[in-house]
Scaffold this active site. Structure first.
Site, PDB file in Angstrom:
ATOM      1  N   CYS A 106      16.727  23.073   4.482  1.00 12.14           N
ATOM      2  CA  CYS A 106      16.648  21.619   4.454  1.00 12.14           C
ATOM      3  C   CYS A 106      17.936  20.994   4.996  1.00 12.14           C
ATOM      4  O   CYS A 106      18.261  21.134   6.165  1.00 12.14           O
ATOM      5  CB  CYS A 106      16.302  21.164   3.037  1.00 12.14           C
ATOM      6  SG  CYS A 106      15.639  19.495   2.940  1.00 12.14           S
ATOM      7  N   HIS A 107      18.703  20.312   4.156  1.00 13.17           N
ATOM      8  CA  HIS A 107      19.984  19.737   4.562  1.00 13.17           C
ATOM      9  C   HIS A 107      21.130  20.751   4.421  1.00 13.17           C
ATOM     10  O   HIS A 107      22.254  20.467   4.819  1.00 13.17           O
ATOM     11  CB  HIS A 107      20.316  18.495   3.721  1.00 13.17           C
ATOM     12  CG  HIS A 107      19.491  17.302   4.063  1.00 13.17           C
ATOM     13  ND1 HIS A 107      18.193  17.153   3.637  1.00 13.17           N
ATOM     14  CD2 HIS A 107      19.786  16.192   4.786  1.00 13.17           C
ATOM     15  CE1 HIS A 107      17.724  15.993   4.071  1.00 13.17           C
ATOM     16  NE2 HIS A 107      18.661  15.393   4.777  1.00 13.17           N
TER      17      HIS A 107
END
Length: 181
Positions: A106-107
């Site tokens: 994800c991030h």
């Protein structure tokens, strides 16, 4: 028989820590939660506060040599905070210097930009950090899971099954001689 570090701080996306943690542990690894703060850190379910988790070790008290691999969960605030911490970035970079597998979802790959370890590597991530990764020299693609010389990346919680499977495979393989910092 491997020892895997999970690096996180407050406001990590909870399922991006708990599912890999459970699956990697079930595969026979020892797992430790490493953070930039002691005590407990808390997860989120998207932007809602979730559960608290006990930190096993401070990043200032560990070295990449202590582990066989590293997991970097996402959430927006977690990697954004980690990427401003010199000790966390050095810890991440050292896994690449030692050619050890790293899995970021994800991030989570945001921290890899700060560690300057994505240049020339194929990666994926949450779409909002695609430009940051590309500007850092990464070859970004929109895929469920991308692996490049021991670096495993995925886009979002929906990709966790593939992410966990590939991370476990890379951790089992161990060092990747072509991986460089």
């Amino acid at each position: 028989g491997k020892k895997i570090a999970f690096l996180a701080t407050d406001r990590f996306e909870q399922v991006e820590l708990t599912q890999p943690w459970d699956e990697i542990k079930a595969a026979g690894a020892t797992v430790e939660l490493v953070s930039i703060k002691s005590g407990e850190i808390y997860g989120t379910n998207h932007d809602e506060p979730a559960d608290k988790f006990k930190v096993d070790k401070l990043v200032t008290d560990v070295k990449a040599e202590d582990y066989d691999g590293l997991v970097l969960p996402g959430g927006v605030s977690n990697p954004d905070t980690l990427r401003t911490n010199e000790d966390a970035i050095k810890f991440i970079r050292d896994f690449f210097k030692q050619k050890k597998p790293v899995a970021a979802i994800c991030h989570g790959p945001w921290t890899l930009v700060e560690a300057d370890v994505v240049r020339g590597r194929k990666v994926t991530s949450w779409p909002s950090i695609k430009t940051d990764l590309k500007n850092a020299g990464a070859l970004w693609e929109d895929s469920e899971v991308v692996t490049d010389q021991g670096l495993v990346t995925s886009r979002k919680p929906d990709d966790l099954d593939a992410f966990c499977k590939k991370a476990i495979e890379e951790f089992a393989e161990g060092k990747h001689e072509r991986q460089a910092a």
